[in-house]
Motif scaffolding. Sequence first.
Motif, PDB file in Angstrom:
ATOM      1  N   GLN A  57      38.290  24.866  47.227  1.00 54.35           N
ATOM      2  CA  GLN A  57      38.218  24.774  48.693  1.00 54.35           C
ATOM      3  C   GLN A  57      37.249  25.806  49.276  1.00 54.35           C
ATOM      4  O   GLN A  57      36.466  25.497  50.178  1.00 54.35           O
ATOM      5  CB  GLN A  57      39.618  24.976  49.287  1.00 54.35           C
ATOM      6  CG  GLN A  57      40.556  23.813  49.049  1.00 54.35           C
ATOM      7  CD  GLN A  57      41.980  24.115  49.491  1.00 54.35           C
ATOM      8  OE1 GLN A  57      42.442  25.267  49.402  1.00 54.35           O
ATOM      9  NE2 GLN A  57      42.698  23.091  49.955  1.00 54.35           N
ATOM     10  N   LEU A  58      37.285  27.011  48.747  1.00 48.10           N
ATOM     11  CA  LEU A  58      36.384  28.044  49.236  1.00 48.10           C
ATOM     12  C   LEU A  58      34.935  27.705  48.885  1.00 48.10           C
ATOM     13  O   LEU A  58      34.026  27.842  49.727  1.00 48.10           O
ATOM     14  CB  LEU A  58      36.765  29.399  48.647  1.00 48.10           C
ATOM     15  CG  LEU A  58      35.917  30.595  49.101  1.00 48.10           C
ATOM     16  CD1 LEU A  58      35.889  30.702  50.618  1.00 48.10           C
ATOM     17  CD2 LEU A  58      36.443  31.886  48.499  1.00 48.10           C
ATOM     18  N   GLN A  72      25.634  33.855  45.921  1.00 53.13           N
ATOM     19  CA  GLN A  72      26.455  33.907  44.719  1.00 53.13           C
ATOM     20  C   GLN A  72      27.830  34.416  45.106  1.00 53.13           C
ATOM     21  O   GLN A  72      27.967  35.289  45.967  1.00 53.13           O
ATOM     22  CB  GLN A  72      25.833  34.804  43.652  1.00 53.13           C
ATOM     23  CG  GLN A  72      25.485  36.204  44.095  1.00 53.13           C
ATOM     24  CD  GLN A  72      24.897  37.037  42.974  1.00 53.13           C
ATOM     25  OE1 GLN A  72      25.464  37.136  41.884  1.00 53.13           O
ATOM     26  NE2 GLN A  72      23.729  37.636  43.242  1.00 53.13           N
ATOM     27  N   VAL A  73      28.847  33.824  44.486  1.00 52.36           N
ATOM     28  CA  VAL A  73      30.224  34.213  44.743  1.00 52.36           C
ATOM     29  C   VAL A  73      30.818  34.735  43.447  1.00 52.36           C
ATOM     30  O   VAL A  73      30.765  34.061  42.421  1.00 52.36           O
ATOM     31  CB  VAL A  73      31.062  33.035  45.270  1.00 52.36           C
ATOM     32  CG1 VAL A  73      32.454  33.504  45.680  1.00 52.36           C
ATOM     33  CG2 VAL A  73      30.365  32.339  46.431  1.00 52.36           C
ATOM     34  N   HIS A  74      31.383  35.933  43.500  1.00 52.62           N
ATOM     35  CA  HIS A  74      32.027  36.535  42.343  1.00 52.62           C
ATOM     36  C   HIS A  74      33.529  36.574  42.581  1.00 52.62           C
ATOM     37  O   HIS A  74      34.003  37.244  43.511  1.00 52.62           O
ATOM     38  CB  HIS A  74      31.520  37.961  42.118  1.00 52.62           C
ATOM     39  CG  HIS A  74      30.108  38.032  41.654  1.00 52.62           C
ATOM     40  ND1 HIS A  74      29.625  39.051  40.866  1.00 52.62           N
ATOM     41  CD2 HIS A  74      29.044  37.203  41.858  1.00 52.62           C
ATOM     42  CE1 HIS A  74      28.348  38.856  40.614  1.00 52.62           C
ATOM     43  NE2 HIS A  74      27.977  37.737  41.219  1.00 52.62           N
ATOM     44  N   TYR A  75      34.268  35.834  41.751  1.00 53.54           N
ATOM     45  CA  TYR A  75      35.718  35.928  41.745  1.00 53.54           C
ATOM     46  C   TYR A  75      36.086  36.885  40.620  1.00 53.54           C
ATOM     47  O   TYR A  75      36.133  36.511  39.451  1.00 53.54           O
ATOM     48  CB  TYR A  75      36.351  34.554  41.526  1.00 53.54           C
ATOM     49  CG  TYR A  75      36.024  33.546  42.610  1.00 53.54           C
ATOM     50  CD1 TYR A  75      36.721  33.537  43.811  1.00 53.54           C
ATOM     51  CD2 TYR A  75      35.010  32.596  42.421  1.00 53.54           C
ATOM     52  CE1 TYR A  75      36.422  32.610  44.807  1.00 53.54           C
ATOM     53  CE2 TYR A  75      34.703  31.667  43.412  1.00 53.54           C
ATOM     54  CZ  TYR A  75      35.413  31.680  44.598  1.00 53.54           C
ATOM     55  OH  TYR A  75      35.112  30.769  45.581  1.00 53.54           O
ATOM     56  N   GLN A  76      36.303  38.139  40.989  1.00 52.31           N
ATOM     57  CA  GLN A  76      36.509  39.176  39.982  1.00 52.31           C
ATOM     58  C   GLN A  76      37.995  39.282  39.627  1.00 52.31           C
ATOM     59  O   GLN A  76      38.850  39.445  40.497  1.00 52.31           O
ATOM     60  CB  GLN A  76      35.981  40.512  40.492  1.00 52.31           C
ATOM     61  CG  GLN A  76      34.473  40.486  40.745  1.00 52.31           C
ATOM     62  CD  GLN A  76      33.943  41.768  41.351  1.00 52.31           C
ATOM     63  OE1 GLN A  76      34.686  42.704  41.621  1.00 52.31           O
ATOM     64  NE2 GLN A  76      32.635  41.824  41.573  1.00 52.31           N
ATOM     65  N   ASP A  77      38.255  39.188  38.328  1.00 49.18           N
ATOM     66  CA  ASP A  77      39.613  39.263  37.815  1.00 49.18           C
ATOM     67  C   ASP A  77      40.176  40.664  38.062  1.00 49.18           C
ATOM     68  O   ASP A  77      39.604  41.658  37.613  1.00 49.18           O
ATOM     69  CB  ASP A  77      39.615  38.947  36.313  1.00 49.18           C
ATOM     70  CG  ASP A  77      41.016  38.686  35.769  1.00 49.18           C
ATOM     71  OD1 ASP A  77      41.931  39.467  36.101  1.00 49.18           O
ATOM     72  OD2 ASP A  77      41.184  37.724  35.002  1.00 49.18           O
ATOM     73  N   MET A 171      43.482  27.161  40.792  1.00 47.44           N
ATOM     74  CA  MET A 171      43.509  28.624  40.907  1.00 47.44           C
ATOM     75  C   MET A 171      43.249  29.050  42.353  1.00 47.44           C
ATOM     76  O   MET A 171      42.313  28.570  43.002  1.00 47.44           O
ATOM     77  CB  MET A 171      42.461  29.240  39.973  1.00 47.44           C
ATOM     78  CG  MET A 171      42.753  28.986  38.506  1.00 47.44           C
ATOM     79  SD  MET A 171      41.376  29.434  37.397  1.00 47.44           S
ATOM     80  CE  MET A 171      41.358  31.206  37.560  1.00 47.44           C
ATOM     81  N   LEU A 172      44.081  29.950  42.859  1.00 48.28           N
ATOM     82  CA  LEU A 172      43.918  30.451  44.223  1.00 48.28           C
ATOM     83  C   LEU A 172      42.837  31.529  44.275  1.00 48.28           C
ATOM     84  O   LEU A 172      42.851  32.482  43.480  1.00 48.28           O
ATOM     85  CB  LEU A 172      45.227  31.037  44.737  1.00 48.28           C
ATOM     86  CG  LEU A 172      46.315  30.050  45.182  1.00 48.28           C
ATOM     87  CD1 LEU A 172      47.568  30.807  45.584  1.00 48.28           C
ATOM     88  CD2 LEU A 172      45.825  29.179  46.339  1.00 48.28           C
ATOM     89  N   ALA A 173      41.919  31.383  45.223  1.00 47.02           N
ATOM     90  CA  ALA A 173      40.870  32.389  45.401  1.00 47.02           C
ATOM     91  C   ALA A 173      41.472  33.724  45.834  1.00 47.02           C
ATOM     92  O   ALA A 173      40.943  34.791  45.504  1.00 47.02           O
ATOM     93  CB  ALA A 173      39.855  31.908  46.429  1.00 47.02           C
ATOM     94  N   VAL A 195      34.589  31.143  55.842  1.00 44.65           N
ATOM     95  CA  VAL A 195      35.620  31.288  54.811  1.00 44.65           C
ATOM     96  C   VAL A 195      36.994  31.610  55.396  1.00 44.65           C
ATOM     97  O   VAL A 195      37.950  31.809  54.652  1.00 44.65           O
ATOM     98  CB  VAL A 195      35.218  32.363  53.781  1.00 44.65           C
ATOM     99  CG1 VAL A 195      33.903  32.013  53.124  1.00 44.65           C
ATOM    100  CG2 VAL A 195      35.133  33.746  54.414  1.00 44.65           C
ATOM    101  N   ALA A 196      37.086  31.671  56.724  1.00 44.17           N
ATOM    102  CA  ALA A 196      38.345  32.006  57.394  1.00 44.17           C
ATOM    103  C   ALA A 196      38.893  33.323  56.850  1.00 44.17           C
ATOM    104  O   ALA A 196      40.014  33.402  56.351  1.00 44.17           O
ATOM    105  CB  ALA A 196      39.361  30.880  57.211  1.00 44.17           C
ATOM    106  N   ALA A 197      38.083  34.352  56.958  1.00 46.88           N
ATOM    107  CA  ALA A 197      38.452  35.656  56.406  1.00 46.88           C
ATOM    108  C   ALA A 197      39.229  36.478  57.426  1.00 46.88           C
ATOM    109  O   ALA A 197      38.952  36.439  58.631  1.00 46.88           O
ATOM    110  CB  ALA A 197      37.198  36.408  55.989  1.00 46.88           C
ATOM    111  N   SER A 198      40.186  37.223  56.923  1.00 49.72           N
ATOM    112  CA  SER A 198      40.904  38.152  57.790  1.00 49.72           C
ATOM    113  C   SER A 198      40.130  39.453  57.921  1.00 49.72           C
ATOM    114  O   SER A 198      40.211  40.142  58.939  1.00 49.72           O
ATOM    115  CB  SER A 198      42.305  38.431  57.240  1.00 49.72           C
ATOM    116  OG  SER A 198      42.224  38.998  55.932  1.00 49.72           O
TER     117      SER A 198
END
Length: 329
Positions: A57-58, A72-77, A171-173, A195-198
């Motif tokens: 979705q993101l 570029q988007v980094h989804y860091q563990d 998986m949830l972002a 991205v509807a960021a808080s």
Amino acid sequence: MIKKNVWLVVYAAILAFLSVLLFLKIQERNLTIKLNNHNLSANAYIVTLSKKLTIEQLNDRLQKTAQLDDIQVHYQDKQHKNITYFYGIGNFAVPPLIKGSFFATADFQSQVNVAVVGQSYQKKLYTPKDQSYLKINNKYIPVLGVMGNHHGSDLDNQIFITLNKDQRTSMLANNFRIVIDGKKVLDKRILKKTVAASSIRYINHKHFLIEQDSWAASHWEELLGLIAVALAFVGGALVCLLPARKEYLAAVFLQKDIKKFIFDEWQFFALFNALGVIFGTIIGLLVFNITSYAVIFVYNGALYLLANCLYVILLKGQTKKLNKGDLNR
């Protein structure tokens, strides 16, 4: 006169060459700072979402926004600091590669995970034939390329992985540290709305805090070198004044116009100093792999003008002083 002019050309050429070398060191340091933070720029944003979104979705929100491109988007563990799930849109920035290739657009839609790893993992890869694999959680992931350069950085210990569709949709972002970076500076307002960021803030990393808050703190060695080169340029003008007394007295004896004498002296200084600066700069650019020339031309050009102005001012002062000395006799 010939000896002095040759000396001036060589001297200016050496200083110009050293300036190119120093800018190369700055360039290398800037790259190392960037690679130490996953190849992200100082303008990358850490994003905290206001509601739950899957990675798919993101990614869709970012993909469908025409005002955001080449990102570029980094989804860091959060549990494994060396693992980043990577997603790219458009012509995003690519890290330096030792071998292989980086992710292509098709890899982000593939049903198969693929990886790009830092050079520290190169000897740990399983390579039965032509294809290398990285073993993670008892699964073998095909490796497209190996990241890094000959200087070494924190990127050497990083693993970038693409997610297959099942993973992206499940998986949830929110469970990851989300970092978004653009090839150009991103509009914070547009990104936050998309991205509807808080909350959204610049990435908080020690290397980039140094880079943003105090350029001199992270490049102090090169800065000292550039100051030394600038002082040496000024010193060259002072050295060229040493034979001025003898040449001035000769000009007076030959009844030459003093203004013409000053102009001729400056003309020779400007010509041979310029030849040295040009030769030294060209040689430096041919020897070293410089990506940005403009700052070098501005720096050397400014020093050239400064040395010329100083030379004329000091030469006029020297001639006036000598002229007063002759009148007092």
